[in-house]
Design an enzyme around this catalytic site. Structure first.
Site, mmCIF file in Angstrom:
data_model
loop_
_atom_site.group_PDB
_atom_site.id
_atom_site.type_symbol
_atom_site.label_atom_id
_atom_site.label_comp_id
_atom_site.label_asym_id
_atom_site.label_seq_id
_atom_site.Cartn_x
_atom_site.Cartn_y
_atom_site.Cartn_z
ATOM 1 N N HIS A 142 45.230 48.682 24.397
ATOM 2 C CA HIS A 142 46.456 48.193 23.763
ATOM 3 C C HIS A 142 47.569 47.930 24.772
ATOM 4 O O HIS A 142 48.453 47.106 24.522
ATOM 5 C CB HIS A 142 46.941 49.186 22.710
ATOM 6 C CG HIS A 142 45.997 49.323 21.552
ATOM 7 N ND1 HIS A 142 46.122 50.296 20.591
ATOM 8 C CD2 HIS A 142 44.901 48.600 21.196
ATOM 9 C CE1 HIS A 142 45.159 50.182 19.704
ATOM 10 N NE2 HIS A 142 44.397 49.159 20.055
ATOM 11 N N LEU A 387 39.560 55.895 18.612
ATOM 12 C CA LEU A 387 39.390 54.478 18.939
ATOM 13 C C LEU A 387 39.970 54.150 20.307
ATOM 14 O O LEU A 387 39.977 52.997 20.728
ATOM 15 C CB LEU A 387 40.040 53.605 17.859
ATOM 16 C CG LEU A 387 39.491 53.794 16.442
ATOM 17 C CD1 LEU A 387 40.265 52.953 15.440
ATOM 18 C CD2 LEU A 387 38.020 53.448 16.384
ATOM 19 N N PHE A 388 40.482 55.170 21.003
ATOM 20 C CA PHE A 388 40.833 55.101 22.418
ATOM 21 C C PHE A 388 41.859 54.020 22.743
ATOM 22 O O PHE A 388 41.822 53.433 23.831
ATOM 23 C CB PHE A 388 39.571 54.902 23.269
ATOM 24 C CG PHE A 388 38.413 55.752 22.826
ATOM 25 C CD1 PHE A 388 38.562 57.116 22.681
ATOM 26 C CD2 PHE A 388 37.191 55.184 22.498
ATOM 27 C CE1 PHE A 388 37.504 57.908 22.241
ATOM 28 C CE2 PHE A 388 36.126 55.952 22.066
ATOM 29 C CZ PHE A 388 36.283 57.330 21.931
ATOM 30 N N CYS A 389 42.788 53.754 21.831
ATOM 31 C CA CYS A 389 43.803 52.714 22.041
ATOM 32 C C CYS A 389 43.164 51.384 22.412
ATOM 33 O O CYS A 389 43.707 50.603 23.201
ATOM 34 C CB CYS A 389 44.817 53.132 23.103
ATOM 35 S SG CYS A 389 45.850 54.523 22.611
ATOM 36 N N ALA A 390 42.000 51.149 21.818
ATOM 37 C CA ALA A 390 41.289 49.873 21.985
ATOM 38 C C ALA A 390 40.600 49.578 20.666
ATOM 39 O O ALA A 390 39.388 49.378 20.607
ATOM 40 C CB ALA A 390 40.289 49.956 23.131
#
Length: 468
Positions: A142, A387-390
């Protein structure tokens, strides 16, 4: 720095270049927290296995020692007449030189110190020309995906091979209308799959179509050497907290023209050369044309120095040695996970793609948050779930629709054992002992075979041991 301040700052350091090089050849680099023990919900304690380097890596002992040696000499930088201020200014500016050397920057590039990769890319988003078009793959973190709010953005679909990534970009750039300024933003290594992206080829494609390119090196710089010249990128961004220097600083390095032409990222002291009242009562400002233009306010000297210290430590340890040892750790984890049929490792480019020590996976029959909670509570292993900032990338890899609900953690009403739209990520690096990844592989096998030993519940969006 002059000889006298340099001696004052570096003499107390307990780690020399030779010490660092010798240590790397026999095992992991020394990091803070390597001997910390944590309680297990099943009883007893165990040495904590920190396997969440992709979020934040522990501080190198070398970095901590350098910061501790400098701390008594801390002073405000720039324009201070006192000895400590002058010493700190020299240290701050020499750190800029060290980072430029670490990145193999061009002579006329600027190194701007920021708070993080996110901050660096938001800075760049503020200085792109008004009519600039931005091209970014949906696979980005992100920090790379979201800053371009004032630009025309084209989001590119996830490629399934490096060659497809280059072809997709070339087609998009060739078809852009109007054919004006353009910027490509791409990661060097995925924060979800760890896979290396074809940065040099993407840079060549960008330049062939009159575009510029910025490299998000947050996950690349801690694991592999990054050369601005060899990759031929226009800018590179990374964070100290992923480079074993978690003291709140980041870097944006690259071409100076867009940086000089734009208004300062923040207005204030340090960014301005002169400020004068006008006859009509207003204010005239002359802004710096150097990196200081975008470094308003009192800078984070310790954070900047810690990044420079980490750059030196990794360089002296030798990336050839570090990469070889990390490849051994990657092979250990991937081979272990491959022995568990219920585990599916997430990948864009396939099993043979080169990668850094970042691996995400899901386990059939398990909620990812439940699995991560059990690894922590029952084995003392710290991984990450979510979601790992993705978000777009993880949803693509999980085969879900973009509109499907899903968030980081264990969103309601997901419960242990239920499928959720998230994954588990294990990540490691130069400070990771073999025992940590071996324990992780053993724990995964045991959890899948025998199940969790404890009951868990969802609390405030997290899966936690049920102690009631």
């Amino acid at each position: 720095m002059s000889a006298r301040p340099n001696a004052a700052v570096t003499a107390p350091s307990a780690v020399t270049a030779a010490d660092s090089a010798d240590a790397c050849c026999t095992g992991p680099l020394a990091v803070l927290g390597r001997d910390v023990t944590v309680p297990l919900v099943t009883g007893g304690e165990v040495t904590y296995a920190a396997l969440d380097y992709a979020a934040s890596a522990p501080a190198l002992q070398r970095v901590w020692d350098d910061v501790a040696a400098y701390a008594p000499y801390y002073g405000s930088v720039h324009r201070g007449a006192g000895y400590l201020s002058q010493l700190s200014t020299d240290l701050f500016e020499q750190s800029r030189v060290t980072v430029a050397e670490f990145l193999d920057c061009r002579e006329d590039d600027q190194v701007v110190f920021t708070r993080s990769t996110t901050d660096s890319l938001n800075l760049l988003a503020q200085v792109v020309p008004a009519d600039c078009q931005v091209f970014v793959f949906e696979t980005e973190h992100h920090a790379s995906l979201l800053p371009w709010r004032d630009a025309q953005v084209t989001y590119l679909n996830a490629p399934r091979t490096p060659a497809q990534a280059v072809e997709t970009l070339e087609r998009a750039l060739a078809d852009r209308d109007p054919h004006g300024p353009a910027l490509v933003c791409v990661t060097g290594a995925s924060n979800v799959t760890g896979e290396l992206w074809p940065v040099r080829e993407l840079a060549a494609a960008a330049h062939a179509h009159g575009a510029r390119i910025v490299l998000d090196a947050a996950q690349l710089a801690p694991h592999h050497p990054v050369s601005v010249r060899e990759l031929d990128v226009d800018w590179v961004a990374f964070s100290g907290h992923k480079l074993y220097a978690p003291f709140g600083s980041g870097v944006l390095a690259g071409r100076a023209d867009w940086l000089r032409a734009a208004e300062p990222y923040l207005a204030g002291g340090g960014a301005s050369r002169t400020v004068a009242r006008r006859a009509d009562g207003g204010v005239d400002v002359e802004w710096h044309t150097t990196a200081a233009r975008h470094e308003a306010g009192s800078p984070n000297v310790i954070g900047v120095y810690s990044i420079a210290s980490a750059c030196k430590a990794l360089t002296e340890a030798g990336f050839d040695t570090l990469v070889a040892r990390e490849r051994h750790l990657i092979d250990t984890v991937r081979a272990g996970l491959a022995e568990v049929p219920e585990v599916r490792v997430l990948s864009l480019f396939g099993d043979d793609a080169p990668r850094v020590g970042v691996i995400s996976f899901v386990v059939d029959g398990w909620n990812s948050s439940h699995f991560a909670a059990a690894l922590s509570a029952e084995y003392g292993i710290g991984v990450r779930d979510g979601l790992f900032c993705a978000h777009p990338l993880v949803r693509t890899l999980l085969g879900s629709d973009a509109q499907d609900p899903g968030e980081c953690g264990a969103p309601e009403p997901a419960a242990p054992g239920e499928r959720s739209l998230n994954a588990i990520r294990v990540s490691f690096g130069a400070g990771t002992p073999d025992e940590h990844v071996e324990r992780f592989v053993g724990a995964v096998k045991e959890l899948v075979r025998d199940g969790a030993q404890w009951k868990y519940r969802t609390e405030d969006g997290r899966c936690v041991p049920d102690r009631g």
